[in-house]
Design a protein around this motif. Sequence first.
Motif, PDB file in Angstrom:
ATOM      1  N   GLU A 372       0.810  -1.277  -0.048  1.00  0.00           N
ATOM      2  CA  GLU A 372      -0.198  -0.099  -0.042  1.00  0.00           C
ATOM      3  C   GLU A 372       0.816   1.336  -0.034  1.00  0.00           C
ATOM      4  O   GLU A 372       0.488   2.298  -0.484  1.00  0.00           O
ATOM      5  N   ILE A 373       1.978   1.132   0.594  1.00  0.00           N
ATOM      6  CA  ILE A 373       2.757   2.404   0.778  1.00  0.00           C
ATOM      7  C   ILE A 373       4.120   1.923   0.212  1.00  0.00           C
ATOM      8  O   ILE A 373       5.094   1.850   1.060  1.00  0.00           O
ATOM      9  N   PRO A 374       4.426   2.006  -1.074  1.00  0.00           N
ATOM     10  CA  PRO A 374       5.840   1.570  -1.566  1.00  0.00           C
ATOM     11  C   PRO A 374       6.838   2.548  -1.277  1.00  0.00           C
ATOM     12  O   PRO A 374       7.951   2.081  -1.226  1.00  0.00           O
ATOM     13  N   GLN A 450      -3.864   0.754   7.475  1.00  0.00           N
ATOM     14  CA  GLN A 450      -4.889   2.043   7.254  1.00  0.00           C
ATOM     15  C   GLN A 450      -4.328   3.497   7.848  1.00  0.00           C
ATOM     16  O   GLN A 450      -4.296   4.259   7.458  1.00  0.00           O
ATOM     17  N   VAL A 451      -3.761   3.273   9.027  1.00  0.00           N
ATOM     18  CA  VAL A 451      -3.175   4.589   9.999  1.00  0.00           C
ATOM     19  C   VAL A 451      -1.804   5.068   9.152  1.00  0.00           C
ATOM     20  O   VAL A 451      -1.738   6.282   8.850  1.00  0.00           O
ATOM     21  N   LEU A 452      -1.075   3.755   8.784  1.00  0.00           N
ATOM     22  CA  LEU A 452       0.203   4.523   8.025  1.00  0.00           C
ATOM     23  C   LEU A 452      -0.143   5.107   6.739  1.00  0.00           C
ATOM     24  O   LEU A 452       0.576   6.120   6.297  1.00  0.00           O
ATOM     25  N   LYS A 453      -1.151   4.306   6.250  1.00  0.00           N
ATOM     26  CA  LYS A 453      -1.417   5.075   4.857  1.00  0.00           C
ATOM     27  C   LYS A 453      -1.848   6.568   4.867  1.00  0.00           C
ATOM     28  O   LYS A 453      -1.484   7.530   4.068  1.00  0.00           O
ATOM     29  N   GLU A 454      -2.548   6.783   6.106  1.00  0.00           N
ATOM     30  CA  GLU A 454      -3.109   8.187   6.306  1.00  0.00           C
ATOM     31  C   GLU A 454      -1.793   9.185   6.531  1.00  0.00           C
ATOM     32  O   GLU A 454      -1.576  10.114   6.145  1.00  0.00           O
ATOM     33  N   TYR A 455      -0.817   8.534   7.295  1.00  0.00           N
ATOM     34  CA  TYR A 455       0.304   9.197   7.741  1.00  0.00           C
ATOM     35  C   TYR A 455       1.238   9.604   6.332  1.00  0.00           C
ATOM     36  O   TYR A 455       1.489  10.580   6.125  1.00  0.00           O
ATOM     37  N   TYR A 456       1.393   8.743   5.581  1.00  0.00           N
ATOM     38  CA  TYR A 456       2.111   8.719   4.389  1.00  0.00           C
ATOM     39  C   TYR A 456       1.232   9.252   3.291  1.00  0.00           C
ATOM     40  O   TYR A 456       1.551   9.436   2.020  1.00  0.00           O
ATOM     41  N   LYS A 457      -0.134   9.610   3.347  1.00  0.00           N
ATOM     42  CA  LYS A 457      -0.997  10.150   2.447  1.00  0.00           C
ATOM     43  C   LYS A 457      -1.233   9.663   1.359  1.00  0.00           C
ATOM     44  O   LYS A 457      -1.039  10.055   0.057  1.00  0.00           O
ATOM     45  N   VAL A 458      -1.444   8.193   1.374  1.00  0.00           N
ATOM     46  CA  VAL A 458      -1.718   7.325   0.270  1.00  0.00           C
ATOM     47  C   VAL A 458      -3.260   6.916   0.173  1.00  0.00           C
ATOM     48  O   VAL A 458      -3.723   6.630   1.225  1.00  0.00           O
TER      49      VAL A 458
END
Length: 458
Positions: A372-374, A450-458
């Motif tokens: 999700e966050i390459p 999900q939370v990491l995606k929010e942090y990395y804005k993806v």
Amino acid sequence: MTNKYRKIPQVNDVLSYFENENIDASKDLIKYIAISIFDDYRNEIKSNPDFDFEKENVYKKIEETLAKGDYYSFKETINATGVVLHTNLGRALLSKNACQRLVEISSSYSNLEYDLDAGQRGSRYKQVVDIIKHLTGAEDAIIVNNNAAAVFLMLNTLAYNKETIISRGELVEIGDSFRVSEIMERSGTKLIEVGATNRTHLKDYERQINEETKVLMKVHTSNFKVLGFHKEVTAPELKDLARNKDLLVLEDLGSGSIIDLSKYGLSRERTVSQCLKEGIDLVSFSCDKLLGGPQGGIIVGRKDLIDQIKKNQLLRAFRVGKLTLAALEATLFEYLDEDLLMKNNPTLRMISMPLEEIEKKAIKLRDMILKEIPQIDLSLEDASSLVGGGAYPEEELPSKKLSIKTKGDSKNLEEFLRLSPYHIITSVYKDQVHLDLRTIDESDFEKIVQVLKEYYKV
Ligand SMILES: *Cc1c(COP(=O)(O)O)cnc(C)c1O
């Protein structure tokens, strides 16, 4: 700057806003939540000059909080610290069975203090005692609110106005400036400290014994280990000394395990039944440390002494509730099948989890995150987790962690994870944020992504 405060709406505005929104919550609940969210905004404005928002954000935040029912101050967290018995995060997790019993017993009337055979008043201190006797070989047992209360009650009942001899090497402070010795002193016994911090000999105890002496006390040095030039007097030695002198030997075992955990890779510690076999008159230990149950303290040992404790009026102040008894009984029954216990009791499962299993989990979570966050700088590394709760101080359990390398903003990421709706608690090392997989359940992986995606804005 002060203008930002003006963007926070009035309580009445919020109430009329929600009147039109057809939301299923009382006025008082909306008001309560609004006020607490206003406080959050005020604090954020005060502490963060870059913080900005619109009035609409505040309404939305209130609406979300209401919709999710996320207004309790007591929150669930995800423990990514690798410390299995983390006192700040609630220590032991209960097994499914224990949770179910909690619900069953507390949502129905029960025989808490009712003798079903006799049809009359019974004693709550009878509950759970038979299973404890079975598991530890003790003559009798009593359960109180925690181990600190257990230690207090033993000494208050048996050594009030008398002397209790204890080794200086065992005067431990266990977290949050709580000293076992202060609890012991408050019980009304006179503590006589003997020996040096690193070495205490039998003759140190012997010299202090007089007609006022009542107890020789042992305390498990839970959260530290004296290495090198070290000597402590063993329980059998103390028992020998106490013999023919009308002295009692009591032990605060702290974490106290009732099974031998050395076969699961931990070093050998004395179990509760071993202490009793060595002749200790009463042993006390916590229920929410290695035992893996609810908060509580158990005293096991000689029946005549437990009977005296039962007559102590102060017992009333430390008595356990039915929730504790229900969860504790279910936890203890699981000890009757050790294989199942190691699977079903979350504390024991996490402590004994094989490294390959932790690694498998780490690979799975890593791959889910990378998919999700390459762009994330993430690596799977060796780690060492801790048992915690003052158990096995020297013992680091080999584990695996995901290490997220940040560009100097590891504190920000740590805070973002902690303040996210799932409250992910991590540890920070320099510019890295660590997630130890020993204490993270697979069912939480999606939330972390999900939370990491929010942090990395993806
Ligand atoms: C943890 C501990 C206590 C306190 O137990 P609680 O159940 O938290 O009250 C007392 N003594 C020792 C040695 C401990 O490790």
